[in-house]
Design a protein around this motif. Structure first.
Motif, PDB file in Angstrom:
ATOM      1  N   ASP A  42       0.796  -1.219   0.000  1.00 50.83           N
ATOM      2  CA  ASP A  42       0.000   0.000   0.000  1.00 50.83           C
ATOM      3  C   ASP A  42       0.829   1.271   0.000  1.00 50.83           C
ATOM      4  O   ASP A  42       0.280   2.367   0.050  1.00 50.83           O
ATOM      5  CB  ASP A  42      -0.941   0.025   1.198  1.00 50.83           C
ATOM      6  N   GLU A  79       2.511   2.527   2.294  1.00 52.40           N
ATOM      7  CA  GLU A  79       2.473   3.259   3.555  1.00 52.40           C
ATOM      8  C   GLU A  79       3.846   3.455   4.159  1.00 52.40           C
ATOM      9  O   GLU A  79       4.043   4.321   4.996  1.00 52.40           O
ATOM     10  CB  GLU A  79       1.562   2.551   4.555  1.00 52.40           C
ATOM     11  N   PRO A 104      -3.210   7.344   5.380  1.00 51.13           N
ATOM     12  CA  PRO A 104      -3.280   6.174   6.268  1.00 51.13           C
ATOM     13  C   PRO A 104      -3.704   6.565   7.674  1.00 51.13           C
ATOM     14  O   PRO A 104      -3.470   7.691   8.136  1.00 51.13           O
ATOM     15  CB  PRO A 104      -1.849   5.632   6.255  1.00 51.13           C
TER      16      PRO A 104
END
Length: 441
Positions: free
Chosen positions: A198, A200, A308
Motif C-alpha cells: 500500500d 504506507e 493512512p
C-alpha cells in the motif's frame, strides 16, 4: 503477554535494520558523488520508479526493469510485455505482488473473459517468464488480486464484484492455471490492502505492526482471512459497526474495521476484533467525527482515503475535536491533538501539524534528548534512511536533506525524484542520468 512475545520476535529484525542499513552513515560533512551513469530505466512523472528493491538495486517502470550495482554498472536490463508494464498499482493489474523477493511475481492485464495474467521476474538474473493461461473471469469489476504460496505452490487469488452486490473470489494455481477453489459472498465485500503493497512505508506507517495474511476482507457480517500457507478461507461472524465499511486493516493481533463518515455530522466508527480468539464482539470500539484537516474536499466530510490511519505504530482517528493517537490493540488513545491538527511521524512519537504548515510537539521530549525530525521540514517529508530526508516537489523535482544527531540540517541537494539507499549509496534519477552520492570520508 502476546504483545511481548510479538516484540521479542521482532527484535532480531529490528536489530538487523539498525546494524546493516544506511543508518550507520554519517552525513554531517556533506556528500560526494559516487557515480553518474546513463539512466537504465525511465522514471514516472514524479521522477521515481514503480518497482524498487533497495537491497538488490532493482528498479522498474513501465515496460523496463533493470538491476544496478553500487558502482552504477547495469547487471541486467529486461523489456517486459505490454500487459506486464509496471505502473505502481499494487494489488491491481500491472503490479508486482510477491511473497518473497525471488522470483518476483508480476500481475498483468487480462484479456476479455479471463482473470489477470501472472508472470515472474528473477531479480538476480532479470529472466522473465510468463506462467499459465489464467482461468475464466466471473462477471463484475476486478476489485482485488494477490499472490501467495501454499505448500510450495504459487497461488493467485482474484475477486470480481458486481456493483453494490456480491463478489466472487477465485483461487488458482498460477503455474498451471488450474482453479483450486471459489467463494461467493452474498453481499458487498471490503478488502484489506495486501500487506506491504500500500506504499504506507513512504507515508510513515510501521510495517512491523502489520499482519501479513494474504487475504483479509469483511462481507456478509463476517470477517474472512486466507492465512499464510493455508489453502482455505477462515471466517467467523462478527458484530460489525453500523454504516458502510470504509476500511479493513489487519494488524499484528487485531483486525480493524472503520466505517465511512456519514450524515451532516460525519460520524464514523472504529472497531477491533481479536484474530486469535475469533469472537463475535469487538475487543473495543470507538465513535468519532471524521475530519482530516489536510484533506482537500469541496463538499461533505473532510476525508482522503489515501491518508493512512497509522502513524508509525500508532493508530490515529481523525476526530473533529482533535485527532486521537493511540493503540490498536486495546483502543487506548494516549494523545488528543488540538482541533485542526493532524499527526506526522517523529521518531517513535508524533508532531502535530496544521494545514498551513505550522506545527508543534504535543509531548515535548526533555531538552537533552536528541531530535530526529528538523522543525523546518514540511509534513510531506519522509525519512529514507537515518539522517536523510526527502521532500517531494513538483514533477521530477525534490530535495534531500542531511540531518545530524541534533536534528539540524547540515546540507541540502535538489534531486530529480525520490531516492533510495543501495548499500551506502543514496541513488536517484536526475534527468537522463542515474546518480549516486555517498557520505564524504
Amino acid at each position: 503477554m502476546r504483545r511481548l512475545f510479538g516484540l521479542l520476535l521482532l527484535l532480531p529484525l529490528l536489530a538487523g535494520c539498525f546494524v546493516h542499513g544506511p543508518q550507520r552513515i554519517r552525513w554531517d560533512e556533506g556528500a560526494e558523488d559516487a557515480f553518474r551513469v546513463p539512466l537504465p530505466v525511465p522514471t514516472d512523472a514524479s521522477g521515481g520508479w514503480a518497482l524498487v528493491i533497495r537491497r538488490l538495486g532493482v528498479i522498474g517502470q513501465g515496460r523496463v526493469a533493470a538491476r544496478v550495482d553500487e558502482n552504477g554498472e547495469v547487471l541486467w536490463r529486461t523489456k517486459l510485455p505490454a500487459r506486464f508494464a509496471l505502473t505502481g498499482r499494487p494489488g491491481q493489474v500491472h503490479a508486482v505482488v510477491s511473497p518473497s523477493e525471488t522470483p518476483l511475481t508480476l500481475i498483468g492485464a487480462a484479456v476479455p473473459g479471463r482473470l489477470p495474467f501472472i508472470a515472474t521476474l528473477d531479480p538476480l538474473t532479470g529472466r522473465f517468464a510468463e506462467l499459465a493461461y489464467p482461468p475464466v473471469r466471473t462477471p463484475g469489476e476486478l476489485r482485488y488480486v494477490t499472490v501467495t504460496w501454499t505448500s510450495g505452490t504459487r497461488v493467485a487469488v482474484a475477486a470480481t464484484c458486481l456493483p453494490a452486490s456480491s463478489c466472487t473470489l477465485t483461487a488458482w494455481n498460477a503455474d498451471t492455471g488450474q482453479v483450486r477453489w471459489k467463494h461467493r459472498t452474498r453481499g458487498p465485500a471490503v478488502f484489506a490492502t495486501p500487506c506491504g503493497q500500500d506504499g504506507e512505508e513512504r507515508r510513515g506507517a510501521d510495517p512491523y505492526w502489520r499482519r501479513c495474511d494474504p487475504l483479509v476482507f469483511a462481507a456478509d457480517g463476517r470477517l474472512v482471512t486466507l492465512r499464510g500457507d493455508e489453502d482455505r478461507l477462515r471466517s467467523w461472524p462478527v458484530e460489525l459497526p453500523g454504516g458502510d465499511i470504509a476500511q479493513v486493516m489487519p494488524t499484528l493481533y487485531r483486525i480493524l474495521v472503520v466505517t465511512a463518515p456519514h450524515g451532516p455530522g460525519c460520524r464514523a466508527q472504529a472497531a477491533a476484533y481479536d484474530l486469535e480468539s475469533e469472537t463475535a464482539a469487538p475487543v473495543w470500539q470507538r465513535t468519532f467525527t471524521w475530519d482530516q484537516p489536510q484533506a482537500a474536499v469541496h463538499e461533505g466530510c473532510r476525508r482522503d482515503p489515501s491518508i493512512p490511519l497509522f502513524v508509525g505504530s500508532h493508530l490515529t482517528l481523525p476526530d473533529s475535536a482533535g485527532a486521537l493517537v493511540g493503540d490498536d490493540y486495546d483502543g487506548t488513545f494516549f494523545l488528543r491533538l488540538k482541533p485542526g491538527e493532524y499527526p506526522v511521524t517523529y521518531g517513535s512519537a508524533v508532531l502535530a501539524y496544521r494545514a498551513d504548515g505550522s506545527h508543534r510537539d504535543p509531548r515535548p521530549a526533555p531538552s537533552t534528548a536528541p531530535r530526529r525530525r528538523p522543525p523546518e521540514l514540511v509534513p510531506t517529508a519522509h525519512e529514507v534512511g537515518e539522517g536523510v530526508w526527502y521532500v517531494p516537489g513538483e514533477g521530477r523535482r525534490g530535495e534531500i536533506s542531511a540531518v545530524d544527531v541534533y536534528g539540524e540540517i547540515t546540507w541540502r541537494r535538489t534531486v530529480g525524484g525520490p531516492p533510495f539507499f543501495l548499500g551506502n549509496r543514496l541513488v536517484y534519477a536526475h534527468g537522463s542520468s542515474l546518480v549516486a552520492i555517498r557520505a564524504a570520508d
